[in-house]
Design an enzyme around this catalytic site. Structure first.
Site, PDB file in Angstrom:
ATOM      1  N   ASP A 104       0.758  -1.083  -0.114  1.00 24.29           N
ATOM      2  CA  ASP A 104      -0.013  -0.002   0.012  1.00 24.29           C
ATOM      3  C   ASP A 104       0.899   1.221   0.044  1.00 24.29           C
ATOM      4  O   ASP A 104       1.739   1.343   0.909  1.00 24.29           O
ATOM      5  CB  ASP A 104      -0.700  -0.156   1.227  1.00 24.29           C
ATOM      6  CG  ASP A 104      -1.913   1.114   1.171  1.00 24.29           C
ATOM      7  OD1 ASP A 104      -1.720   2.157   0.296  1.00 24.29           O
ATOM      8  OD2 ASP A 104      -2.408   1.306   2.295  1.00 24.29           O
ATOM      9  N   ASP A 106       0.926   5.590  -0.393  1.00 24.36           N
ATOM     10  CA  ASP A 106       0.170   6.569  -0.307  1.00 24.36           C
ATOM     11  C   ASP A 106       1.080   7.885  -0.799  1.00 24.36           C
ATOM     12  O   ASP A 106       2.213   8.160  -0.387  1.00 24.36           O
ATOM     13  CB  ASP A 106      -0.352   7.067   1.031  1.00 24.36           C
ATOM     14  CG  ASP A 106      -1.314   5.983   1.449  1.00 24.36           C
ATOM     15  OD1 ASP A 106      -2.237   5.314   0.596  1.00 24.36           O
ATOM     16  OD2 ASP A 106      -1.507   5.452   2.730  1.00 24.36           O
ATOM     17  N   ASP A 226     -13.755  -2.673   0.193  1.00 24.56           N
ATOM     18  CA  ASP A 226     -12.239  -2.645   0.621  1.00 24.56           C
ATOM     19  C   ASP A 226     -12.759  -2.333   2.163  1.00 24.56           C
ATOM     20  O   ASP A 226     -13.155  -1.409   2.553  1.00 24.56           O
ATOM     21  CB  ASP A 226     -11.541  -1.497   0.301  1.00 24.56           C
ATOM     22  CG  ASP A 226     -10.104  -1.330   0.983  1.00 24.56           C
ATOM     23  OD1 ASP A 226     -10.036  -1.589   2.104  1.00 24.56           O
ATOM     24  OD2 ASP A 226      -9.341  -0.603   0.412  1.00 24.56           O
ATOM     25  N   HIS A 228     -11.316  -1.830   5.806  1.00 26.65           N
ATOM     26  CA  HIS A 228     -10.153  -1.412   6.801  1.00 26.65           C
ATOM     27  C   HIS A 228     -10.610  -1.860   8.214  1.00 26.65           C
ATOM     28  O   HIS A 228     -11.249  -0.938   8.731  1.00 26.65           O
ATOM     29  CB  HIS A 228      -9.938  -0.017   6.434  1.00 26.65           C
ATOM     30  CG  HIS A 228      -9.119   0.427   5.239  1.00 26.65           C
ATOM     31  ND1 HIS A 228      -9.271   0.274   4.355  1.00 26.65           N
ATOM     32  CD2 HIS A 228      -7.884   1.040   5.176  1.00 26.65           C
ATOM     33  CE1 HIS A 228      -8.606   0.611   3.265  1.00 26.65           C
ATOM     34  NE2 HIS A 228      -7.486   0.997   4.224  1.00 26.65           N
TER      35      HIS A 228
END
Length: 312
Positions: A104, A106, A226, A228
């Protein structure tokens, strides 16, 4: 009497012609018009989950979900009602949960080109993967040992992962650490559905046979979800009218007049589709929606299989 004989002969010839023409449109329902196959193999690939700034188009986040040597079972059932047509139903599924990997990235700062945050999750499992495909082939060219034509069909493909544990680097290295081992961090699933068109070909020489297939779609609808788990947030996206390219080739050898052993390679590429995203706060129940090109969904995968085909 002579006129009657001529009339009878003309009726007989006409009737035979009509019968011959009508016979062309009677589908073949004999057992040897049906072919089935079963094969086992492995699936590899990667999906991308992306987040964008809808005002500037700048990429904010990208999650790469990998599929690594997941065992699959594939089946195919086809019927040839006419010499110029084949109806086919086929599909594959993962046999059990398999190995994956997730990274991941960002980009939280618009002032730097590189990423600001990164997390790596080696303990990622592929929960399931499957696909089904319904299609019809029309054979436009045929010879003694070959045929070629066009195809049209409908296909759906699904993938699901769970990422656990892992390590992180946040805020350009200001925060470095590890997530709790074995604890679920993110769960992700994708679904692609589409009609498609394509080209198909078959060539046989003696007991060897080769088949090729090319598929294309400009009408892919994609969905993802998704979860989280630590943040208790759900992200749902939907995209429309993205593109797909697919190709497969198989080669086989007839060990009897009805049975063939074969190996196949198939590749699929779902180009990135962009669309809106919905965010659900599992704690408060609040939801928010961001339209436009807020999210992206993409996948590419391939399978390698080997198995047995049988014509009844």
């Amino acid at each position: 009497m002579k006129k009657h004989a001529i009339a009878v002969m003309m009726i007989a010839v006409f009737s035979e012609s009509v019968y011959a023409e009508s016979a062309l449109f009677i589908p073949d329902v004999s057992p040897d018009s049906v072919t089935t196959s079963l094969s086992v193999g492995v699936l590899n690939g990667k999906s991308r989950e992306l987040v964008y700034d809808t005002d500037t188009g700048r990429k904010l986040s990208q999650l790469d979900w990998k599929i690594k040597n997941v065992a699959t079972l594939q089946g195919d059932l086809s019927w040839e009602p006419y010499s110029f047509m084949t109806l086919d139903a086929r599909g594959w599924t993962s046999l059990a949960s398999g190995s994956g990997h997730m990274v991941d990235h960002d980009w939280m700062s618009s002032e730097q080109p590189g990423w600001t945050d990164r997390s790596i999750h080696p303990d990622t499992s592929v929960n399931y993967a499957n696909e089904y495909d319904l299609n019809v082939k029309g054979w436009l060219l045929q010879g003694d040992n070959y045929k070629a034509g066009v195809t049209a069909g409908y296909q759906e493909t699904r993938f699901s992962w769970t990422a656990r544990g892992g390590s992180y680097i946040y805020d350009n290295g200001r925060y470095i650490g590890n997530f709790p081992h074995g604890v679920r961090g993110i769960g992700y699933s994708q679904r692609f559905e589409m009609p498609y068109i394509g080209l198909a070909g078959d060539y046989r020489i003696n007991d060897f046979e080769c088949n090729v297939l090319f598929k294309y779609s400009d009408w892919v609808n994609a969905h993802d979800n998704d979860e989280h788990y630590m943040r208790k947030l759900t992200f749902r996206e939907k995209t429309e009218n993205s593109r797909y390219y697919g190709a497969s080739i198989d080669a086989g050898y007839y060990i009897t007049s009805n049975a063939k052993i074969f190996a196949e390679f198939a590749y699929s590429k779902y180009e990135e589709g962009k669309g809106g995203t919905q965010i659900i706060d599992k704690t408060s129940g609040d939801t928010a929606y961001f339209g436009g090109d807020a999210a992206g969904i993409a996948n590419n995968n391939y399978t390698v299989t080997a198995g047995l085909q049988y014509r009844f």
